[in-house]
Write a protein that holds these residues in place. Structure first.
Motif, PDB file in Angstrom:
ATOM      1  N   LEU A 198       0.838  -1.202   0.000  1.00 32.28           N
ATOM      2  CA  LEU A 198       0.000   0.000   0.000  1.00 32.28           C
ATOM      3  C   LEU A 198       0.870   1.247   0.000  1.00 32.28           C
ATOM      4  CD1 LEU A 198      -3.014   0.980   0.261  1.00 32.28           C
ATOM      5  CD2 LEU A 198      -2.610   1.096   2.722  1.00 32.28           C
ATOM      6  N   LEU A 199       1.913   1.240   0.838  1.00 28.85           N
ATOM      7  CA  LEU A 199       2.851   2.354   0.893  1.00 28.85           C
ATOM      8  C   LEU A 199       3.631   2.479  -0.412  1.00 28.85           C
ATOM      9  CD1 LEU A 199       4.341   4.548   2.566  1.00 28.85           C
ATOM     10  CD2 LEU A 199       5.906   2.753   3.329  1.00 28.85           C
ATOM     11  N   PHE A 200       4.068   1.355  -0.963  1.00 30.26           N
ATOM     12  CA  PHE A 200       4.876   1.354  -2.186  1.00 30.26           C
ATOM     13  C   PHE A 200       4.085   1.912  -3.368  1.00 30.26           C
ATOM     14  CE2 PHE A 200       6.500  -0.898  -5.991  1.00 30.26           C
ATOM     15  CZ  PHE A 200       7.800  -0.410  -5.983  1.00 30.26           C
ATOM     16  N   VAL A 201       2.869   1.396  -3.562  1.00 30.56           N
ATOM     17  CA  VAL A 201       2.037   1.867  -4.680  1.00 30.56           C
ATOM     18  C   VAL A 201       1.667   3.332  -4.492  1.00 30.56           C
ATOM     19  CG1 VAL A 201      -0.181   1.569  -5.864  1.00 30.56           C
ATOM     20  CG2 VAL A 201       1.124  -0.437  -5.140  1.00 30.56           C
ATOM     21  N   GLY A 202       1.337   3.705  -3.252  1.00 33.12           N
ATOM     22  CA  GLY A 202       1.000   5.100  -2.974  1.00 33.12           C
ATOM     23  C   GLY A 202       2.146   6.040  -3.271  1.00 33.12           C
ATOM     24  N   ALA A 203       3.366   5.648  -2.890  1.00 40.01           N
ATOM     25  CA  ALA A 203       4.538   6.491  -3.140  1.00 40.01           C
ATOM     26  C   ALA A 203       4.776   6.670  -4.640  1.00 40.01           C
ATOM     27  CB  ALA A 203       5.765   5.871  -2.475  1.00 40.01           C
ATOM     28  N   PHE A 254       5.173   9.967  -9.188  1.00 34.25           N
ATOM     29  CA  PHE A 254       5.181   9.820 -10.649  1.00 34.25           C
ATOM     30  C   PHE A 254       3.798   9.997 -11.293  1.00 34.25           C
ATOM     31  CE2 PHE A 254       8.661   7.164  -8.987  1.00 34.25           C
ATOM     32  CZ  PHE A 254       9.739   7.798  -9.604  1.00 34.25           C
ATOM     33  N   GLY A 255       2.772  10.203 -10.483  1.00 37.80           N
ATOM     34  CA  GLY A 255       1.443  10.400 -11.048  1.00 37.80           C
ATOM     35  C   GLY A 255       1.346  11.734 -11.771  1.00 37.80           C
ATOM     36  N   MET A 298      -1.534   9.965  -2.137  1.00 42.11           N
ATOM     37  CA  MET A 298      -1.408  10.585  -0.815  1.00 42.11           C
ATOM     38  C   MET A 298      -2.277   9.844   0.209  1.00 42.11           C
ATOM     39  SD  MET A 298       0.647  13.309  -0.656  1.00 42.11           S
ATOM     40  CE  MET A 298      -0.003  14.527   0.475  1.00 42.11           C
ATOM     41  N   ILE A 299      -3.485   9.491  -0.203  1.00 46.46           N
ATOM     42  CA  ILE A 299      -4.385   8.773   0.697  1.00 46.46           C
ATOM     43  C   ILE A 299      -3.810   7.404   1.052  1.00 46.46           C
ATOM     44  CG2 ILE A 299      -6.671   7.712   0.894  1.00 46.46           C
ATOM     45  CD1 ILE A 299      -7.660  10.004  -0.984  1.00 46.46           C
ATOM     46  N   MET A 300      -3.257   6.703   0.067  1.00 51.25           N
ATOM     47  CA  MET A 300      -2.692   5.372   0.308  1.00 51.25           C
ATOM     48  C   MET A 300      -1.478   5.439   1.226  1.00 51.25           C
ATOM     49  SD  MET A 300      -3.051   3.759  -3.536  1.00 51.25           S
ATOM     50  CE  MET A 300      -2.355   2.157  -3.095  1.00 51.25           C
ATOM     51  N   VAL A 301      -0.599   6.410   0.997  1.00 53.96           N
ATOM     52  CA  VAL A 301       0.573   6.570   1.864  1.00 53.96           C
ATOM     53  C   VAL A 301       0.136   6.942   3.277  1.00 53.96           C
ATOM     54  CG1 VAL A 301       2.664   7.920   2.294  1.00 53.96           C
ATOM     55  CG2 VAL A 301       2.127   7.169  -0.028  1.00 53.96           C
ATOM     56  N   GLY A 302      -0.872   7.811   3.382  1.00 56.28           N
ATOM     57  CA  GLY A 302      -1.390   8.190   4.692  1.00 56.28           C
ATOM     58  C   GLY A 302      -1.964   7.009   5.443  1.00 56.28           C
ATOM     59  N   LEU A 303      -2.733   6.166   4.747  1.00 55.93           N
ATOM     60  CA  LEU A 303      -3.298   4.971   5.366  1.00 55.93           C
ATOM     61  C   LEU A 303      -2.207   4.021   5.844  1.00 55.93           C
ATOM     62  CD1 LEU A 303      -6.353   4.042   3.093  1.00 55.93           C
ATOM     63  CD2 LEU A 303      -6.412   4.495   5.557  1.00 55.93           C
ATOM     64  N   ALA A 304      -1.215   3.798   4.984  1.00 50.10           N
ATOM     65  CA  ALA A 304      -0.106   2.919   5.352  1.00 50.10           C
ATOM     66  C   ALA A 304       0.611   3.447   6.594  1.00 50.10           C
ATOM     67  CB  ALA A 304       0.872   2.782   4.190  1.00 50.10           C
ATOM     68  N   SER A 305       0.781   4.765   6.671  1.00 52.21           N
ATOM     69  CA  SER A 305       1.442   5.379   7.832  1.00 52.21           C
ATOM     70  C   SER A 305       0.634   5.145   9.106  1.00 52.21           C
ATOM     71  CB  SER A 305       1.628   6.883   7.598  1.00 52.21           C
ATOM     72  OG  SER A 305       2.453   7.124   6.477  1.00 52.21           O
ATOM     73  N   LEU A 306      -0.696   5.262   8.996  1.00 51.90           N
ATOM     74  CA  LEU A 306      -1.550   5.005  10.158  1.00 51.90           C
ATOM     75  C   LEU A 306      -1.396   3.571  10.652  1.00 51.90           C
ATOM     76  CD1 LEU A 306      -5.013   6.713   9.424  1.00 51.90           C
ATOM     77  CD2 LEU A 306      -3.060   7.622  10.648  1.00 51.90           C
ATOM     78  N   PHE A 307      -1.383   2.624   9.707  1.00 52.93           N
ATOM     79  CA  PHE A 307      -1.268   1.216  10.080  1.00 52.93           C
ATOM     80  C   PHE A 307       0.088   0.911  10.709  1.00 52.93           C
ATOM     81  CE2 PHE A 307      -4.383   0.534   6.388  1.00 52.93           C
ATOM     82  CZ  PHE A 307      -5.481   0.633   7.250  1.00 52.93           C
ATOM     83  N   PHE A 308       1.182   1.503  10.158  1.00 59.38           N
ATOM     84  CA  PHE A 308       2.512   1.329  10.747  1.00 59.38           C
ATOM     85  C   PHE A 308       2.538   1.884  12.166  1.00 59.38           C
ATOM     86  CE2 PHE A 308       4.401   1.052   6.325  1.00 59.38           C
ATOM     87  CZ  PHE A 308       4.840  -0.244   6.474  1.00 59.38           C
TER      88      PHE A 308
END
Length: 310
Positions: free
Chosen positions: A112-117, A122-123, A133-143
């Motif tokens: 989730l973090l990798f794809v989000g980054a 590169f988007g 941004m949402i995916m990276v944020g979610l991954a950060s919450l889970f970590f």
């Protein structure tokens, strides 16, 4: 002890960063439509209530919605009465975050973090960037949530933390004060609830103690709106005070029902963090729906107590 506290601060920082990235992603996705919704769909208390719920769910931050609302009231775009419906809705919308925090994704947070980054860096389009941004944020919450759980037992081994846990487990009032103070400092009730969930999952906090901390966090989050109202117009100050009084009165009432809430939550789930998340939903939904029919009386009461002080 120092090393553990450093790691605790790091995980808290990761959590807050995740919240910020999710909020930024949703805001970029919606553009200025959130403000337009607040201006357009708040003619009645029910419209304001629904709009406050939706915008807070999208922003993932009741504090952010409060700051926007205080600003709109200050500039005269919204009236004080319109803001009350938004306040009631924002308290419900904020519970979406606590429910998301209970998802146990495990190692799935890494892809989730990798794809989000990749999407962030590169988007080429706003949609891709926002989703990233949402995916990276979610991954950060889970970590961060995983980190809180891992640190709970090592921290509890130290006498000062053990004493704090004992006082919190034995005194709901102590839990409420901890929730108020810590949330006011970090400006995030979700982070405070996330930390409580970490200790709950390790069975170091009882569910009633976790509920007490949650109640305190609901008061502590009001500090952001109060700070935003400093130097603002008369009605903007009233909006911030309404948010504070609404949460304070709700906490006072539910203080006497902490054990029944814990009993009901225990019937809804076997997982301690999910139980606390469900209590957050119950508390905010009951308080907001109970107050919604009395918006005019709430307005009159605030004007009576604070109307002549500015």
């Amino acid at each position: 002890m120092v090393q553990l506290l450093i790691w605790f601060s790091v995980y808290t920082g990761i959590f807050l960063l995740g919240m910020f990235m999710m909020k930024a992603g949703f805001y970029t996705l919606s553009g200025h439509r959130l403000k337009r919704w607040l201006l357009r769909f708040t003619d009645t208390p029910w419209q304001g209530f629904l709009t406050g719920t939706v915008t807070t769910a999208l922003m993932q931050s009741s504090s952010a919605v409060m700051v926007i609302t205080v600003g709109l009231v200050s500039t005269g775009y919204l009236t004080f009465r319109q803001s009350i419906g938004i306040i009631l809705g924002s308290n419900i919308g904020s519970t979406i975050t606590t429910e998301i925090m209970t998802l146990h994704v495990g190692d799935n947070a890494i892809p989730l973090l990798f794809v989000g980054a990749i999407l962030v860096f590169f988007g080429r389009y706003r949609l891709a960037y926002s989703i990233g941004m949402i995916m990276v944020g979610l991954a950060s919450l889970f970590f961060a949530m995983n980190g809180f759980s891992q640190l709970a037992k090592p921290l509890a081994a130290y006498p000062i933390i053990d004493e704090w846990l004992k006082k919190t487990n034995n005194s709901p009032l102590a839990g409420i004060m901890i929730g108020i103070i810590f949330t006011a400092i970090i400006h995030s009730s979700a982070a405070m609830i996330g930390i409580a969930m970490g200790f709950l999952n390790e069975h170091l906090l009882t569910l009633p103690a976790g509920i007490a901390i949650l109640l305190g966090a609901n008061i502590g989050t009001c500090i952001t709106g109060l700070l935003a109202s400093i130097g603002s117009a008369y009605e903007a100050k009233l909006t911030a005070y309404t948010h504070l009084w609404f949460n304070v009165i709700g906490v006072i009432i539910f203080y006497f029902f902490i054990d029944p809430l814990a009993f009901v939550a225990g019937k809804l789930s076997n997982s301690p963090d999910v139980q606390l998340a469900h209590v957050s939903v119950l508390f905010n939904v009951i308080c907001s729906l109970a107050a919604l029919p009395f918006v005019r009386w709430i307005e009159a009461a605030i004007l009576f107590f604070h109307g002549r002080r500015f």
